[in-house]
Design a protein around this motif. Structure first.
Motif, mmCIF file in Angstrom:
data_model
loop_
_atom_site.group_PDB
_atom_site.id
_atom_site.type_symbol
_atom_site.label_atom_id
_atom_site.label_comp_id
_atom_site.label_asym_id
_atom_site.label_seq_id
_atom_site.Cartn_x
_atom_site.Cartn_y
_atom_site.Cartn_z
ATOM 1 N N UNK A 210 -26.012 32.800 26.310
ATOM 2 C CA UNK A 210 -26.491 32.800 24.924
ATOM 3 C C UNK A 210 -25.306 32.644 23.975
ATOM 4 N N UNK A 211 -25.387 31.695 23.019
ATOM 5 C CA UNK A 211 -24.275 31.525 22.069
ATOM 6 C C UNK A 211 -24.093 32.774 21.210
ATOM 7 N N UNK A 212 -22.844 33.172 21.044
ATOM 8 C CA UNK A 212 -22.524 34.315 20.179
ATOM 9 C C UNK A 212 -21.575 33.881 19.079
ATOM 10 N N UNK A 213 -21.721 34.494 17.926
ATOM 11 C CA UNK A 213 -20.771 34.301 16.832
ATOM 12 C C UNK A 213 -20.492 35.655 16.194
ATOM 13 N N UNK A 214 -19.280 35.804 15.661
ATOM 14 C CA UNK A 214 -18.894 37.037 14.977
ATOM 15 C C UNK A 214 -19.080 36.838 13.476
ATOM 16 N N UNK A 215 -19.893 37.685 12.883
ATOM 17 C CA UNK A 215 -20.159 37.619 11.448
ATOM 18 C C UNK A 215 -19.356 38.692 10.726
ATOM 19 N N UNK A 216 -18.611 38.273 9.707
ATOM 20 C CA UNK A 216 -17.934 39.205 8.797
ATOM 21 C C UNK A 216 -18.536 38.948 7.421
ATOM 22 N N UNK A 217 -19.325 39.882 6.937
ATOM 23 C CA UNK A 217 -20.118 39.723 5.719
ATOM 24 C C UNK A 217 -19.624 40.715 4.678
#
Length: 415
Positions: free
Chosen positions: A235-242
């Protein structure tokens, strides 16, 4: 444990362990004895069996940081679990400005890399342990209760295995983080600017591959960064910094997953696909802090203990790592010249070099955040014109990309 070391590194995290790795290749030739004091025990599992964790916190490494880790001899193992950044997409919500950077067009294999902090830490510590060098001692779990300057050395009081032990050394390196209690106890003050913002850090899965694309999205409530991570279970993962204003942080953190995803898409859009899963959310207040003193005779302050900046440009750790490489180079040259490693004149020269880098890097992050957080219509037009001009001007784009990748700085000499 010895009674005297040439260098005592307080903090065995990513910064402290990186410094030990940088000094390791020359430690035998230069007769360097180093102690690394860490508050937690060393990891025991085999890094070869490492599996990415869905919720792991991550760090963006600039291409120049790869060069530093190559010089240390750890990149070959580290790259097993990094996600290359092939493209960077920068946009301003509700405005026309867009800039795109591409690795191939800039002549590099990647613009940067995203690595899980846990993996980076394990690789660094395992590298030091596998070396089995008698020159490096790990003292952990342990805590430093006092550091003092003596006539011709530094004194370090360590609480280890229920006892207090006095060590001496030529140089103490404080790399114990932004909440360093030692920094305060030694009377090292720092300047602080609060942004009235929190960063929400969370990993997300999307319904389409990220293809190595990193996004920086400026909005009227704060910037958002979405960074490519190694897939987990296919599963594709991305790191979100919001980045969220303080008065909204409790509301956003309190949203259930579906409401959080909806709020994310309202702010970010769908350029990265649909978010289908959200991991554990973390948050921390955003501040700009800079230690007023980063060197004294026999003392250097590194990493977050020296400076912490807004994550808007992802340059905080890269700045720290450049400081690590520069300090290692300084110490190697000092030892070759049979000079005391705590000599103030040499340490001040090191700091002056780092100060220029810090002023540039911190200034860019701080001013970019303020520029894109300003609601003045004229400034909005100006910044978007700037993004568009950057996008269509190859020379300007290359200069910007090289600076962001850390390629405008000289490579470290660690031999």
């Amino acid at each position: 444990m010895k009674q005297h070391y040439d260098i005592v590194i307080i903090g065995g995290g990513m910064v402290g362990a990186s410094l030990a790795c940088a000094l390791l290749p020359m430690s035998d030739a230069l007769d360097l004895n180093i102690a690394v004091i860490e508050s937690v025990a060393l990891p025991t599992h085999d890094v070869e069996e490492y599996q990415p964790s869905y919720d792991a916190r991550s760090t963006a490494l600039a291409y120049g940081s790869r060069s530093i880790y190559e010089a240390m001899g750890v990149w070959t193992r580290l790259k097993a679990h990094v996600s290359p950044i092939s493209d960077i997409h920068v946009s301003d919500k509700g405005h026309f400005g867009v800039t795109r950077l591409n690795a191939k067009k800039e002549g590099v294999s990647a613009l940067g890399y995203v690595v899980e902090n846990q993996w980076l830490g394990h690789v660094l510590l395992d590298h030091l342990q596998q070396a089995a060098s008698p020159r490096i001692d790990f003292i952990c779990p342990a805590s430093v209760t006092a550091v003092e300057s003596r006539a011709d050395s530094m004194g370090v009081t360590v609480e280890y295995q229920g006892e207090h032990t006095e060590l001496s050394c030529e140089l103490v390196v404080m790399a114990d983080g932004g909440r360093s209690p030692l920094r305060a106890s030694m009377g090292i003050s720092y300047s602080e600017t609060t942004y009235d913002q929190h960063a929400i850090v969370v990993n997300v899965s999307t319904d389409q591959p990220h293809n190595g694309v990193a996004y920086e999205r400026f909005t009227d409530s704060g910037p958002m960064a979405l960074l490519p991570l190694e897939d987990k279970g296919g599963s594709p993962r991305s790191a979100l910094v919001w980045t969220v204003p303080n008065d909204l942080i409790d509301e956003v953190l309190g949203l259930d997953d579906q409401a959080f995803i909806a709020r994310f898409h309202e702010r970010f859009g769908y350029r990265a696909g649909n978010v289908i899963h959200v991991g554990q959310r973390f948050s921390y207040p955003l501040k700009l802090t800079v230690a007023d003193e980063q060197v004294r005779r026999g003392l250097v302050v590194l990493g977050n203990a020296a400076h912490a900046l807004h994550p808007i440009a992802g340059q905080g750790y890269n700045l720290a790592l450049r400081g690590v490489a520069s300090l290692a180079e300084t110490l190697i040259h000092a030892r070759k010249q049979q000079q005391n490693l705590g000599d103030l004149t040499r340490l001040q020269a090191f700091y002056e070099q780092q100060r220029l880098d810090q002023v540039r890097t911190i200034g860019f992050s701080d001013q970019t955040m303020k520029l894109f957080s300003n609601h003045n219509p004229l400034l909005a037009v100006g910044r978007n014109v700037g993004l568009q001009l950057l996008d269509i001007c190859p020379t300007a784009k290359t200069l910007f990309a090289r600076s962001a990748m850390g390629l405008d700085m000289p490579a470290p000499d660690l031999k």
